[in-house]
Design a protein around this motif. Structure first.
Motif, mmCIF file in Angstrom:
data_model
loop_
_atom_site.group_PDB
_atom_site.id
_atom_site.type_symbol
_atom_site.label_atom_id
_atom_site.label_comp_id
_atom_site.label_asym_id
_atom_site.label_seq_id
_atom_site.Cartn_x
_atom_site.Cartn_y
_atom_site.Cartn_z
ATOM 1 N N CYS A 156 0.842 -1.192 0.000
ATOM 2 C CA CYS A 156 0.000 0.000 0.000
ATOM 3 C C CYS A 156 0.884 1.251 0.000
ATOM 4 O O CYS A 156 1.797 1.380 0.816
ATOM 5 C CB CYS A 156 -0.921 -0.003 1.217
ATOM 6 S SG CYS A 156 -1.904 1.514 1.316
ATOM 7 N N CYS A 159 -0.145 3.143 3.684
ATOM 8 C CA CYS A 159 0.185 2.571 5.008
ATOM 9 C C CYS A 159 1.280 1.494 4.933
ATOM 10 O O CYS A 159 1.656 0.933 5.953
ATOM 11 C CB CYS A 159 -1.075 2.020 5.671
ATOM 12 S SG CYS A 159 -1.689 0.519 4.889
ATOM 13 N N CYS A 182 -4.522 -0.064 -0.180
ATOM 14 C CA CYS A 182 -5.388 -1.078 0.434
ATOM 15 C C CYS A 182 -6.801 -0.513 0.606
ATOM 16 O O CYS A 182 -7.006 0.700 0.491
ATOM 17 C CB CYS A 182 -4.804 -1.534 1.770
ATOM 18 S SG CYS A 182 -4.904 -0.288 3.060
ATOM 19 N N CYS A 185 -7.310 2.354 3.042
ATOM 20 C CA CYS A 185 -6.762 3.669 2.661
ATOM 21 C C CYS A 185 -7.429 4.245 1.410
ATOM 22 O O CYS A 185 -7.232 5.409 1.073
ATOM 23 C CB CYS A 185 -5.264 3.573 2.394
ATOM 24 S SG CYS A 185 -4.290 3.140 3.829
#
Ligand SMILES: [Zn+2]
Length: 253
Positions: A156, A159, A182, A185
């Motif tokens: 990701c 994150c 992801c 997010c």
């Protein structure tokens, strides 16, 4: 005036005055070179059929006058790639790849990997052994990597969670971040999403060496998702309009 010689692919030709043509070559030894082909417009004999678009040729040129363009002296066709020019989709793909190279390369900047990529892709396109769309995904993936624009497809972009820990069947992609995001997010604005299957196939295209990357089989859905994604990403990265891409999209519809 010293002569130069190289293998080359014909990227672009433009009529010049009553009898000449300006030919932009993508050479293996000197990168992108524009030369003037004297008499090429007027006399069929002067260069015969050697200056057709996308042809793979051996060329000799001289530096020319102080302010003028280099002068093309000889051109010999090694691979004519006739099949490409008689099929509208193949012509559209070859035009798109050539436009990417034409717009990205600085004149005289040698880039052998890109030369090898374009000649390999044109060869496959002419032979008709691989699906044209898959070939174009492959070309764009490798080209983006050469330009330093490889997307992050492994974790990701926000994150840093690795792809294996993502939940859900589809994966988001942020153009702004240049990578996957992801589901936690992912926001709707400015992002797209595609299936994990498409992502796996794209990863392979980006990471596998030239000779192995084309062995992959795409499902119809993944191919469509993959091509839509990569063409949009290329346009985003280069921040340019590609006329040939617009044409390609028009004929697809
Ligand atoms: Zn995340």
């Amino acid at each position: 005036m010293p002569d130069f010689s190289s293998q080359a692919i014909i990227l672009r030709t433009v009529d010049y005055g009553d009898s000449d043509k300006i030919v932009t070559l993508f050479t293996s030894g000197y990168g992108k070179v524009a030369v003037i082909a004297k008499g090429a417009k007027k006399s069929i004999k002067r260069f015969g059929g050697t200056l057709e678009l996308f042809s793979f040729v051996d060329v000799v040129w001289s530096r020319g006058q102080r302010k003028g363009l280099p002068i093309l002296k000889e051109a010999t066709v090694i691979k004519p790639f006739d099949r490409i020019r008689t099929d509208i989709f193949k012509t559209a793909y070859a035009s798109y790849w050539s436009e990417l190279i034409y717009k990205w390369m600085e004149a005289g900047q040698r880039h052998y990997s890109s030369f090898e990529l374009l000649s390999h892709a044109l060869c496959c396109l002419d032979k008709d052994e691989i699906d044209d769309d898959v070939l174009s995904i492959f070309f764009q993936a490798k080209f983006l990597a050469f330009c330093g624009f490889s997307p992050n497809l492994e974790r990701c972009s926000l994150c840093q969670k690795p792809l294996d820990n993502f939940s859900g069947k589809s994966v988001g992609f942020s153009f702004k971040k240049g990578g996957i995001v992801c589901s936690e997010c992912l926001t709707k604005k400015g992002n797209i999403s595609f299936s994990r299957g498409t992502l796996k196939q794209l990863l392979w295209m980006f990471n596998a060496p030239l000779d192995k990357a084309l062995r992959i089989r795409f499902s119809k859905e993944s191919k469509e998702e993959g091509i839509r994604f990569i063409e949009t990403f290329v346009t985003y990265c280069f921040d340019k309009e590609f006329k040939s891409l617009k044409f390609l999209r028009d004929i697809r519809n």
